[in-house]
Write an enzyme that holds these catalytic residues in place. Structure first.
Site, PDB file in Angstrom:
ATOM      1  N   SER A  93      52.708  35.717  45.130  1.00  0.00           N
ATOM      2  CA  SER A  93      51.919  34.520  45.419  1.00  0.00           C
ATOM      3  C   SER A  93      50.642  34.583  44.593  1.00  0.00           C
ATOM      4  CB  SER A  93      51.646  34.424  46.919  1.00  0.00           C
ATOM      5  OG  SER A  93      50.963  33.228  47.226  1.00  0.00           O
ATOM      6  N   HIS A 109      54.999  31.531  44.460  1.00  0.00           N
ATOM      7  CA  HIS A 109      54.489  30.337  45.131  1.00  0.00           C
ATOM      8  C   HIS A 109      53.809  29.438  44.112  1.00  0.00           C
ATOM      9  CE1 HIS A 109      54.177  32.415  49.345  1.00  0.00           C
ATOM     10  NE2 HIS A 109      55.416  32.230  48.949  1.00  0.00           N
ATOM     11  N   ASP A 130      54.456  36.255  53.277  1.00  0.00           N
ATOM     12  CA  ASP A 130      55.794  35.874  52.825  1.00  0.00           C
ATOM     13  C   ASP A 130      56.429  37.062  52.109  1.00  0.00           C
ATOM     14  OD1 ASP A 130      58.024  34.316  52.404  1.00  0.00           O
ATOM     15  OD2 ASP A 130      57.178  33.221  50.700  1.00  0.00           O
TER      16      ASP A 130
END
Length: 345
Positions: A12, A39, A131
């Site tokens: 991310s 992401h 995540d």
């Protein structure tokens, strides 16, 4: 059945730079397919395949739905699509968001665990929140390996730290050692893959969650069997959230398929508090303006006592406004990243 290893990577915040450094370390004959979720905003096209191709010796692409998997190729999730493993191909879907993200890391990791099992290596790199933790847990249960960037080496440490706290990680390494490690692990895996320890219940849960990410209808596919209903509601659709227990971690999924960790829900709650607090601030400020207007009107009508009472009430409301404004400004302290900061920061 896939007869070569899969390396699935999630990142991310800070991920583009980390992925470039990792790809630069991989040899041209790397004997595994690499699948990447970074992401990204759905509003803009992604140049990540071009960036990663130029960073090292392996070619990176945004795959088409149904494209076959091959060793030595990097498959990058395109914006606003989950990237999944399906038999010997990739699948691109617009299934429900997870932790308010699409693409999300967990769906990729779970699908790899389901299809490739012990021939899977999951890698969690830099990023905020958590995540990848749930998906990495599934990979371990399926007999695969878990690799995490050393949080002290990561630009943003939350994702690696979360994985280390919840998963029995096989290797924690700085980024400059990861390429060599992955090459060694893949070669070892070709000779002797691990063994799955997944129970029938965990297998069924994995099938349900991968199915939902693949755009299957959540209710008919069994989303309500994942866990008991909680008292919490989905921030995206307002539906009841089922509570899932996964090792030491509690997760949530609603009947339309949206999925969250407790951390991502807490982050949303803090954003919601700020949003709603500023709505209250605006309403209170409007009340102050109206009270002052009415006070002036009473003064012009010769009612000095009434005007004074209205001015006093306006002052009381204005004082209340400051308290709500402070709440809005302080709501960020509910976010886990802020709670981890030393008081001096």
């Amino acid at each position: 059945m896939i007869d070569f290893p899969l390396v699935v990577i999630g990142a991310s915040a800070g991920g583009v730079s980390a992925l470039m450094k990792l790809c630069a370390q991989l040899p041209s004959d790397f004997p595994a397919a690499i699948l990447v979720v970074q992401h990204m905003s759905p509003a803009y096209p992604s140049m990540l395949p071009r960036i990663l191709s130029s960073a090292g010796l392996l070619h990176a692409i945004h795959p088409r739905d149904g494209q076959p998997l091959h060793p030595g190729l990097i498959y990058v999730a395109p914006p606003d699509h989950h990237l999944l493993v399906k038999e010997q191909t990739v699948a691109l879907t617009r299934g429900p968001k997870e932790n308010r993200s699409r693409p999300a890391v967990n769906p990729l990791f779970r699908s790899a665990a389901l299809i490739a099992g012990a021939r899977t290596i999951g890698v969690v790199l830099t990023g905020n929140l958590d995540d990848g933790t749930s998906g990495l847990y599934a990979i371990k249960q399926a007999g695969g390996l878990a690799v995490v960037q050393d949080p002290d080496d990561a630009e943003y440490s939350s994702m690696p730290q979360s994985a280390l706290g919840a998963v029995n990680v096989d290797h924690k390494v700085p980024l400059n050692e990861m390429g060599t490690l992955l090459t060694t692990l893949v070669q070892d895996m070709l000779r002797s893959p691990g063994q799955s320890s997944m129970t029938a219940e965990e297998q069924r849960r994995l099938e349900v969650e991968v199915g939902i990410a693949s755009e299957a209808h959540p209710l008919s596919y069994g989303v309500t069997s994942l866990g008991p209903p909680s008292l919490l509601t989905c921030p995206d659709c307002g539906g009841t959230l089922m509570q899932l227990k996964e090792g030491t971690v509690t997760r949530f999924q609603c009947h339309t398929g949206h999925a969250y960790t407790a951390n991502s829900l807490l982050s949303h709650v803090s954003e919601s508090i700020e949003e709603k607090a500023y709505t209250v601030v605006r309403t209170l400020e409007e009340a102050v303006m109206l009270l002052e207007l009415l006070s002036e009107q009473r003064q012009n009508q010769g009612d000095a006592h009434g005007a004074e009472m209205l001015r006093a009430r306006a002052c009381e409301v204005e004082a209340s406004t400051q308290g709500v404004r402070t709440l809005a400004l302080d709501s960020r302290t509910l976010r886990l990243e802020e709670l981890k900061r030393p008081p001096s920061e």
